[in-house]
Design an enzyme around this catalytic site. Sequence first.
Site, PDB file in Angstrom:
ATOM      1  N   LYS A   1       9.904   2.977   9.294  1.00 24.04           N
ATOM      2  CA  LYS A   1       8.660   3.574   8.732  1.00 24.04           C
ATOM      3  C   LYS A   1       7.406   2.690   9.476  1.00 24.04           C
ATOM      4  O   LYS A   1       6.376   2.980  10.029  1.00 24.04           O
ATOM      5  CB  LYS A   1       8.551   3.116   7.228  1.00 24.04           C
ATOM      6  CG  LYS A   1       7.470   3.956   6.540  1.00 24.04           C
ATOM      7  CD  LYS A   1       6.275   3.438   6.311  1.00 24.04           C
ATOM      8  CE  LYS A   1       6.291   2.144   5.338  1.00 24.04           C
ATOM      9  NZ  LYS A   1       5.043   1.670   5.064  1.00 24.04           N
ATOM     10  N   ASN A   2       7.644   1.504   9.441  1.00 21.44           N
ATOM     11  CA  ASN A   2       6.495   0.429  10.032  1.00 21.44           C
ATOM     12  C   ASN A   2       6.446   0.765  11.449  1.00 21.44           C
ATOM     13  O   ASN A   2       5.004   0.539  11.905  1.00 21.44           O
ATOM     14  CB  ASN A   2       6.822  -0.967   9.604  1.00 21.44           C
ATOM     15  CG  ASN A   2       6.958  -1.433   8.146  1.00 21.44           C
ATOM     16  OD1 ASN A   2       6.297  -0.644   7.378  1.00 21.44           O
ATOM     17  ND2 ASN A   2       7.684  -2.388   7.785  1.00 21.44           N
TER      18      ASN A   2
ATOM     19  N   ARG B   1      -1.918   1.861   4.041  1.00 20.58           N
ATOM     20  CA  ARG B   1      -2.438   0.744   4.641  1.00 20.58           C
ATOM     21  C   ARG B   1      -2.644   1.112   5.992  1.00 20.58           C
ATOM     22  O   ARG B   1      -3.620   0.696   6.768  1.00 20.58           O
ATOM     23  CB  ARG B   1      -1.672  -0.378   4.357  1.00 20.58           C
ATOM     24  CG  ARG B   1      -2.012  -1.832   5.181  1.00 20.58           C
ATOM     25  CD  ARG B   1      -3.128  -2.290   4.330  1.00 20.58           C
ATOM     26  NE  ARG B   1      -3.503  -3.528   5.185  1.00 20.58           N
ATOM     27  CZ  ARG B   1      -4.512  -4.205   4.852  1.00 20.58           C
ATOM     28  NH1 ARG B   1      -5.576  -3.993   4.041  1.00 20.58           N
ATOM     29  NH2 ARG B   1      -4.952  -5.608   5.566  1.00 20.58           N
TER      30      ARG B   1
ATOM     31  N   CYS C   1      -0.573  -0.187  -0.305  1.00 20.50           N
ATOM     32  CA  CYS C   1      -0.104  -0.850  -1.408  1.00 20.50           C
ATOM     33  C   CYS C   1      -1.126  -2.078  -1.595  1.00 20.50           C
ATOM     34  O   CYS C   1      -1.581  -2.665  -0.992  1.00 20.50           O
ATOM     35  CB  CYS C   1       1.291  -1.684  -1.208  1.00 20.50           C
ATOM     36  SG  CYS C   1       2.635  -0.542  -1.092  1.00 20.50           S
TER      37      CYS C   1
ATOM     38  N   ARG D   1      -6.019  -8.426   1.492  1.00 17.59           N
ATOM     39  CA  ARG D   1      -5.616  -8.207   2.957  1.00 17.59           C
ATOM     40  C   ARG D   1      -6.576  -7.534   3.863  1.00 17.59           C
ATOM     41  O   ARG D   1      -6.811  -6.532   4.220  1.00 17.59           O
ATOM     42  CB  ARG D   1      -4.412  -7.079   2.813  1.00 17.59           C
ATOM     43  CG  ARG D   1      -3.099  -7.813   1.956  1.00 17.59           C
ATOM     44  CD  ARG D   1      -1.973  -6.931   2.368  1.00 17.59           C
ATOM     45  NE  ARG D   1      -1.980  -5.854   1.983  1.00 17.59           N
ATOM     46  CZ  ARG D   1      -0.973  -4.936   2.419  1.00 17.59           C
ATOM     47  NH1 ARG D   1      -0.139  -5.279   3.480  1.00 17.59           N
ATOM     48  NH2 ARG D   1      -0.992  -3.670   1.962  1.00 17.59           N
ATOM     49  N   PRO D   2      -7.581  -8.509   3.925  1.00 18.96           N
ATOM     50  CA  PRO D   2      -8.574  -7.921   4.921  1.00 18.96           C
ATOM     51  C   PRO D   2      -7.970  -7.671   6.331  1.00 18.96           C
ATOM     52  O   PRO D   2      -7.030  -8.309   6.748  1.00 18.96           O
ATOM     53  CB  PRO D   2      -9.639  -9.281   5.121  1.00 18.96           C
ATOM     54  CG  PRO D   2      -8.756 -10.298   4.965  1.00 18.96           C
ATOM     55  CD  PRO D   2      -7.832 -10.094   3.933  1.00 18.96           C
ATOM     56  N   ILE D   3      -9.185  -7.049   7.073  1.00 18.80           N
ATOM     57  CA  ILE D   3      -8.777  -6.530   8.492  1.00 18.80           C
ATOM     58  C   ILE D   3      -9.801  -7.212   9.535  1.00 18.80           C
ATOM     59  O   ILE D   3     -10.009  -6.759  10.595  1.00 18.80           O
ATOM     60  CB  ILE D   3      -8.651  -4.768   8.549  1.00 18.80           C
ATOM     61  CG1 ILE D   3     -10.155  -4.387   8.407  1.00 18.80           C
ATOM     62  CG2 ILE D   3      -7.562  -4.292   7.821  1.00 18.80           C
ATOM     63  CD1 ILE D   3     -10.377  -3.200   8.596  1.00 18.80           C
TER      64      ILE D   3
ATOM     65  N   ASP E   1       8.663  -7.811   2.986  1.00 17.70           N
ATOM     66  CA  ASP E   1       9.013  -6.621   2.613  1.00 17.70           C
ATOM     67  C   ASP E   1      10.468  -6.520   1.659  1.00 17.70           C
ATOM     68  O   ASP E   1      10.830  -5.544   1.136  1.00 17.70           O
ATOM     69  CB  ASP E   1       9.051  -5.372   3.636  1.00 17.70           C
ATOM     70  CG  ASP E   1       7.702  -4.908   3.958  1.00 17.70           C
ATOM     71  OD1 ASP E   1       6.665  -5.357   3.233  1.00 17.70           O
ATOM     72  OD2 ASP E   1       7.328  -4.115   4.920  1.00 17.70           O
TER      73      ASP E   1
ATOM     74  N   ARG F   1       6.751   6.842  -0.011  1.00 19.91           N
ATOM     75  CA  ARG F   1       6.012   6.571   1.073  1.00 19.91           C
ATOM     76  C   ARG F   1       7.158   5.944   2.050  1.00 19.91           C
ATOM     77  O   ARG F   1       6.719   5.925   3.355  1.00 19.91           O
ATOM     78  CB  ARG F   1       5.052   5.713   0.840  1.00 19.91           C
ATOM     79  CG  ARG F   1       3.694   6.364   0.165  1.00 19.91           C
ATOM     80  CD  ARG F   1       2.526   5.149  -0.049  1.00 19.91           C
ATOM     81  NE  ARG F   1       2.377   4.461   1.070  1.00 19.91           N
ATOM     82  CZ  ARG F   1       2.599   3.041   1.118  1.00 19.91           C
ATOM     83  NH1 ARG F   1       2.523   2.383   0.085  1.00 19.91           N
ATOM     84  NH2 ARG F   1       2.253   2.586   2.232  1.00 19.91           N
TER      85      ARG F   1
END
Length: 424
Positions: free
Chosen positions: A22-23, A93, A117, A122-124, A305, A397
Site C-alpha cells: 500500500k505504501n 496522507r 491517520c 506531521r508537517p510537510i 506501522d 484503507r
Amino acid sequence: MEYISINGKRKLSGSVQINGAKNAAVAIIPAAIAAGGKCVIENLPHVEDVTTLTHAIEHLGGSCRFPDEHTLEIDSGGINQYTVPYDLAKKMRASYYMLGALLGRFKKAEVPLPGGCSLGVRPINYHLRGFEQLGAKIHTEHGIVKAAADKLTGANIYLEFPSVGATINIMIAAVFAEGVTQIENAAKEPHVVDTANFLNKLGANIKGAGTDNIRITGTDGLNGGDYSIIPDQIEAGTYMIAAAITGGDVTVERIIPKHMDSLTAKLEEMQCETEIRDDSIRIKAEKPLHAVNFKAMVYPGFPTDLQPQAAALLSVSSGSGIITETVHEQRFQYVEELRRLGANINVEGRAAFVNGGAELTGAQVNATDLRAGAALVVAGLAAKGETVIGNVMHLDRGYEHLESKLAALGADVKRISHPDEYDA
C-alpha cells in the site's frame, strides 16, 4: 456503519498470500502523473487509498481503468489541470505526492493539506523546503498548498529527518529539474526504492535509492511503461504477529523476507520458530511467548506501522516490555482501546510500558487509525469472547480482504453492517 466481529482464542494455521505494498502504491500512482502517457501498474492492493487516488487522477483529466482487481491502467496524457479537490485530499496522507508529480510535470500544483491517520503533528515542511530549494515558490492559502516555478533546478537537499514522504516527493519533482539533485539523509524504506525503480522504468535517472544519498539527474520527459509493485511489508508483518499471538502456524507467502528482518528477529527472540524461504516465512508459535523491547525507527529498523500490533502481542506475553516510538509522537492513541480488551499498558511520552500476561476479553472498541485498527484485530484474535471493532474504514484503507484472509486461516471473523445493538 460497519463493524468487524471476532470471536477469539482460535489458533491460526495455513498460508496467506500478501498483496502489493500500500505504501508503495500510494506513491507510484501519483508518480504516474509525471509520465504524461500510459502506465500499467500490476500487483496493486485493492484498498480504499488506491481508489481515492484514481478518483483524483480522473478529476485532473486523466483516465484510470482496472483490467482486473490488482492491475491499474493510467493514462495521464489528458490531465489538464493541477488542482486536487479537498474532499479527495482529506481522505489520505499520501495525497501530498500529487504536489511533487504536478509540480514536476506542469511547474504548478495546488493540493490541500493532507488528511489520513491522525498521528500527531506531521508537517510537510521537509517536502516544501525541498521544493523551494528546487526553485519553486510555495505558499499556503485557506489550507491549500500552492506551488509554482518558472523552472526547477537541481540542488543539494539535506533532510533533517529521513522522511519517507519528503524523500519520495522531492525525488518525483527532481526528475524534471535541470541538472543534478542530491537528497542527503534520505529515507531508505523499500517503497522509496520501489518508487525510484518505477520512475527509472519510465526513463528517469535516479541512483542511490535505498541508501542515505539519492542522486537524480533531470530529464525533459518520461515515457509510459509497465511495473509490478513490491509485496506489502506491513500486511505481511500483521499476519506474522497474528500467527504469534494465537499460538498458530502460518506461512506468509509472496513476500520479500529481507524486508521482514527486524520483525523476524523479534519474533525469534520471543520464542517463535521461523522458517525463511525465498519468498515466504513460516511462523510457528508453539512455545510461550516472552516479552521483549521494541524501538520503532526508520528502515531498516522496526517499522512504526507495526508498532501497535507489537503492543498487542506484548500484552499477552510473559514478562514486561517497552515500546519506544521515534517516528510519530502520537502513535499511542490506540492504547486506550487495547486497555478496553484488558491490556496493561502505560504510556509516558514516546514510550509505552507493557505488562504482559493479560487475559484479554472481548469488548466493543474503535479503530483510531489504520494500524491501530490492525492492532485491535490482532488483540481480538487472542481475546476470550467477541470483540467488535468500529471505524473499519481505517482498515479498508490498507488491508485487502482482511476478514476472508483471516477466516481462511481459521479465525472466526465477519463484517457486520448496521447492527442496531452497536449503533445505539
